[in-house]
Design a protein around this motif. Sequence first.
Motif, PDB file in Angstrom:
ATOM      1  N   PRO A 144      45.858  60.463  18.463  1.00  0.00           N
ATOM      2  CA  PRO A 144      46.154  60.881  17.088  1.00  0.00           C
ATOM      3  C   PRO A 144      46.177  59.682  16.136  1.00  0.00           C
ATOM      4  CG  PRO A 144      48.170  60.758  18.367  1.00  0.00           C
ATOM      5  CD  PRO A 144      47.057  60.483  19.338  1.00  0.00           C
ATOM      6  N   THR A 145      46.049  59.973  14.856  1.00  0.00           N
ATOM      7  CA  THR A 145      46.075  58.922  13.847  1.00  0.00           C
ATOM      8  C   THR A 145      47.157  59.230  12.820  1.00  0.00           C
ATOM      9  OG1 THR A 145      44.651  57.606  12.378  1.00  0.00           O
ATOM     10  CG2 THR A 145      44.389  60.009  12.283  1.00  0.00           C
ATOM     11  N   GLY A 146      47.217  58.415  11.768  1.00  0.00           N
ATOM     12  CA  GLY A 146      48.182  58.673  10.699  1.00  0.00           C
ATOM     13  C   GLY A 146      49.461  57.874  10.869  1.00  0.00           C
ATOM     14  N   ASP A 147      50.564  58.432  10.414  1.00  0.00           N
ATOM     15  CA  ASP A 147      51.853  57.752  10.506  1.00  0.00           C
ATOM     16  C   ASP A 147      52.160  57.377  11.951  1.00  0.00           C
ATOM     17  OD1 ASP A 147      52.763  57.699   7.805  1.00  0.00           O
ATOM     18  OD2 ASP A 147      53.147  59.852   7.922  1.00  0.00           O
ATOM     19  N   PRO A 148      52.895  56.271  12.171  1.00  0.00           N
ATOM     20  CA  PRO A 148      53.130  55.813  13.545  1.00  0.00           C
ATOM     21  C   PRO A 148      53.913  56.794  14.405  1.00  0.00           C
ATOM     22  CG  PRO A 148      54.410  54.521  11.949  1.00  0.00           C
ATOM     23  CD  PRO A 148      53.429  55.337  11.166  1.00  0.00           C
ATOM     24  N   PHE A 149      54.598  57.753  13.783  1.00  0.00           N
ATOM     25  CA  PHE A 149      55.304  58.733  14.603  1.00  0.00           C
ATOM     26  C   PHE A 149      54.436  59.958  14.917  1.00  0.00           C
ATOM     27  CE2 PHE A 149      56.869  58.908  10.173  1.00  0.00           C
ATOM     28  CZ  PHE A 149      56.296  60.108   9.770  1.00  0.00           C
ATOM     29  N   HIS A 150      53.220  60.030  14.409  1.00  0.00           N
ATOM     30  CA  HIS A 150      52.306  61.096  14.818  1.00  0.00           C
ATOM     31  C   HIS A 150      51.937  60.879  16.286  1.00  0.00           C
ATOM     32  CE1 HIS A 150      50.635  62.405  10.624  1.00  0.00           C
ATOM     33  NE2 HIS A 150      51.953  62.381  10.673  1.00  0.00           N
ATOM     34  N   ARG A 151      52.002  61.909  17.074  1.00  0.00           N
ATOM     35  CA  ARG A 151      51.787  61.731  18.505  1.00  0.00           C
ATOM     36  C   ARG A 151      51.388  63.055  19.167  1.00  0.00           C
ATOM     37  NH1 ARG A 151      56.860  62.337  16.901  1.00  0.00           N
ATOM     38  NH2 ARG A 151      58.363  63.507  18.167  1.00  0.00           N
ATOM     39  N   VAL A 152      50.764  62.932  20.322  1.00  0.00           N
ATOM     40  CA  VAL A 152      50.527  64.081  21.183  1.00  0.00           C
ATOM     41  C   VAL A 152      51.496  63.955  22.349  1.00  0.00           C
ATOM     42  CG1 VAL A 152      48.918  65.183  22.785  1.00  0.00           C
ATOM     43  CG2 VAL A 152      48.121  64.437  20.531  1.00  0.00           C
TER      44      VAL A 152
ATOM     45  N   VAL B 226      52.527  66.374  17.302  1.00  0.00           N
ATOM     46  CA  VAL B 226      53.775  66.276  16.552  1.00  0.00           C
ATOM     47  C   VAL B 226      53.566  65.419  15.307  1.00  0.00           C
ATOM     48  CG1 VAL B 226      56.225  65.736  16.662  1.00  0.00           C
ATOM     49  CG2 VAL B 226      55.016  66.433  18.735  1.00  0.00           C
ATOM     50  N   PHE B 227      54.042  65.907  14.164  1.00  0.00           N
ATOM     51  CA  PHE B 227      53.854  65.234  12.884  1.00  0.00           C
ATOM     52  C   PHE B 227      55.114  64.548  12.359  1.00  0.00           C
ATOM     53  CE2 PHE B 227      51.039  68.921  13.054  1.00  0.00           C
ATOM     54  CZ  PHE B 227      49.800  68.335  12.846  1.00  0.00           C
ATOM     55  N   ALA B 228      56.271  64.819  12.941  1.00  0.00           N
ATOM     56  CA  ALA B 228      57.538  64.358  12.369  1.00  0.00           C
ATOM     57  C   ALA B 228      58.137  63.194  13.140  1.00  0.00           C
ATOM     58  CB  ALA B 228      58.537  65.504  12.321  1.00  0.00           C
ATOM     59  N   ASP B 229      58.903  62.383  12.442  1.00  0.00           N
ATOM     60  CA  ASP B 229      59.715  61.345  13.051  1.00  0.00           C
ATOM     61  C   ASP B 229      60.707  62.027  13.998  1.00  0.00           C
ATOM     62  OD1 ASP B 229      61.851  59.469  13.496  1.00  0.00           O
ATOM     63  OD2 ASP B 229      61.157  58.337  11.758  1.00  0.00           O
ATOM     64  N   PRO B 230      60.845  61.537  15.237  1.00  0.00           N
ATOM     65  CA  PRO B 230      61.777  62.180  16.177  1.00  0.00           C
ATOM     66  C   PRO B 230      63.185  62.340  15.629  1.00  0.00           C
ATOM     67  CG  PRO B 230      60.428  60.546  17.317  1.00  0.00           C
ATOM     68  CD  PRO B 230      60.135  60.395  15.849  1.00  0.00           C
ATOM     69  N   ARG B 231      63.619  61.425  14.747  1.00  0.00           N
ATOM     70  CA  ARG B 231      64.968  61.517  14.183  1.00  0.00           C
ATOM     71  C   ARG B 231      65.142  62.753  13.313  1.00  0.00           C
ATOM     72  NH1 ARG B 231      65.656  56.901  10.496  1.00  0.00           N
ATOM     73  NH2 ARG B 231      63.458  57.358  10.103  1.00  0.00           N
ATOM     74  N   HIS B 232      64.038  63.271  12.786  1.00  0.00           N
ATOM     75  CA  HIS B 232      64.127  64.392  11.853  1.00  0.00           C
ATOM     76  C   HIS B 232      63.931  65.755  12.524  1.00  0.00           C
ATOM     77  CE1 HIS B 232      62.592  61.254   8.732  1.00  0.00           C
ATOM     78  NE2 HIS B 232      63.889  61.148   8.928  1.00  0.00           N
ATOM     79  N   GLU B 233      63.505  65.752  13.768  1.00  0.00           N
ATOM     80  CA  GLU B 233      63.202  67.015  14.434  1.00  0.00           C
ATOM     81  C   GLU B 233      64.387  67.983  14.487  1.00  0.00           C
ATOM     82  OE1 GLU B 233      61.215  66.463  18.162  1.00  0.00           O
ATOM     83  OE2 GLU B 233      59.786  65.028  17.329  1.00  0.00           O
ATOM     84  N   PRO B 234      65.625  67.502  14.709  1.00  0.00           N
ATOM     85  CA  PRO B 234      66.750  68.455  14.744  1.00  0.00           C
ATOM     86  C   PRO B 234      66.953  69.213  13.430  1.00  0.00           C
ATOM     87  CG  PRO B 234      67.384  66.378  15.756  1.00  0.00           C
ATOM     88  CD  PRO B 234      66.068  66.140  15.094  1.00  0.00           C
TER      89      PRO B 234
END
Length: 308
Positions: free
Chosen positions: A207-215, A280-288
Motif C-alpha cells: 500500500p501507499t499513502g500515509d505511513p499508517f496505511h497498511r494491509v 486499513v486507512f487509519a492510524d491505529p490510535r484512532h481505530e477505537p
Amino acid sequence: MTRLGVAVLAGWLCGCARPPDVGSASTRTCSSCHVEEAQAWAASAHAWGRDDPVYAVAVAEAFDRSWCDGCHLHDGASVGCTSCHVEAGSSAVLAVTATAEGRAAHPVTERPHLGSEGCGTCHQIDVPSHQPGAPLGGPPLQDTLAEWRASYDDRSCADCHMAEHGHRMPGPHDATFREEALRVSVLSEGDDVVVTLHASGVGHAAPTGDPFHRVEVRFGADEDCTSDRPPLRFARLLVPDGRRMRVVHDVRVEPYGESRSLRIDWEELSDMSYWCARYVFADPRHEPSLAPGDYSVSLGSGRLKRGG
C-alpha cells in the motif's frame, strides 16, 4: 438535493454561463459547465472532505489544522475542482490540453504533466517542519509520487486512476478498482504458512499513502479472525530518530512489482482456523473511535488449510 446537485442540474437545464474570475471559482461554479465531470467527482473519495470519519478523528488532534485542511478541504469542504485546476494567484485554469471551447470560456494554461505531477501536490508530503519538535529531514510522510517516478513507467497517475473512470478517480476505497489491483493469498508450504500480497500493475508501492496505511492479515479461531495474535502487516513504518525520520521497515510490493510474501510457522497458528485480510486507512490510535467499516475495507478471507 445538495448544492452541487442543484448546480449540476442548473447547468444541464440552462446551459453554462461564462464563469466568474478563475481566482474566485469553486467546484459549484465549475459544475455549471462541466456537468459530467462534476457528477463523477461527486461519487469520488475526493468529494468526502468533511464527511470522512478517518480525517475527522485525525484532524481533531492535529497540531495545525490549517496544514491538514490545505489538502483535505482545499475547496472549502473537499478536494474539488480548484484543488487541481487552479493555482493560487493564477487567472487561468490548468489543463493537460486546451480546447478552443475551453479557451473561449476562460483562460487556460496547458500542463501536460498535470495528471501526475499535479497529484503530487497532496500525495507527496514531507514532515511538516513547523510542527513542534518535528524531525528536520528523512523520508517523506507520503512518498507516492516519488514511488511512481522511480518506476520509470510512461503511464501517469491519471492513466490508471482516471482512464474510463473519469473524475471519479477510484482508489482502494472502490471495491471494483481494489479487486482488480490487490489480492491476498494464504497458502501452506511445508512447515510454513505463506501470506502473499499481490499487486500486479500498480504504479506505486502497495500500500501507499500515509505511513499508517497498511494491509493487515489476521488469524483466528472463528470466521471473524478473533484472537489476540498481532496481525501480519504489509506497510512502511516511519519513526523519529533524533531530528530525522527513519524507515524501520518497508514490507510492501514495489512499484510494478508482482507480489510480496511473509511466512509464519504452522506451530504459531496451531489453534487458528481462519485468516482475514483488510486494507486499513487509519492510524491505529484512532481505530477505537471509529467503526471498522469507516477505516478499513476487506481484501478477502478464508479457512487455513494445512498441506493445501
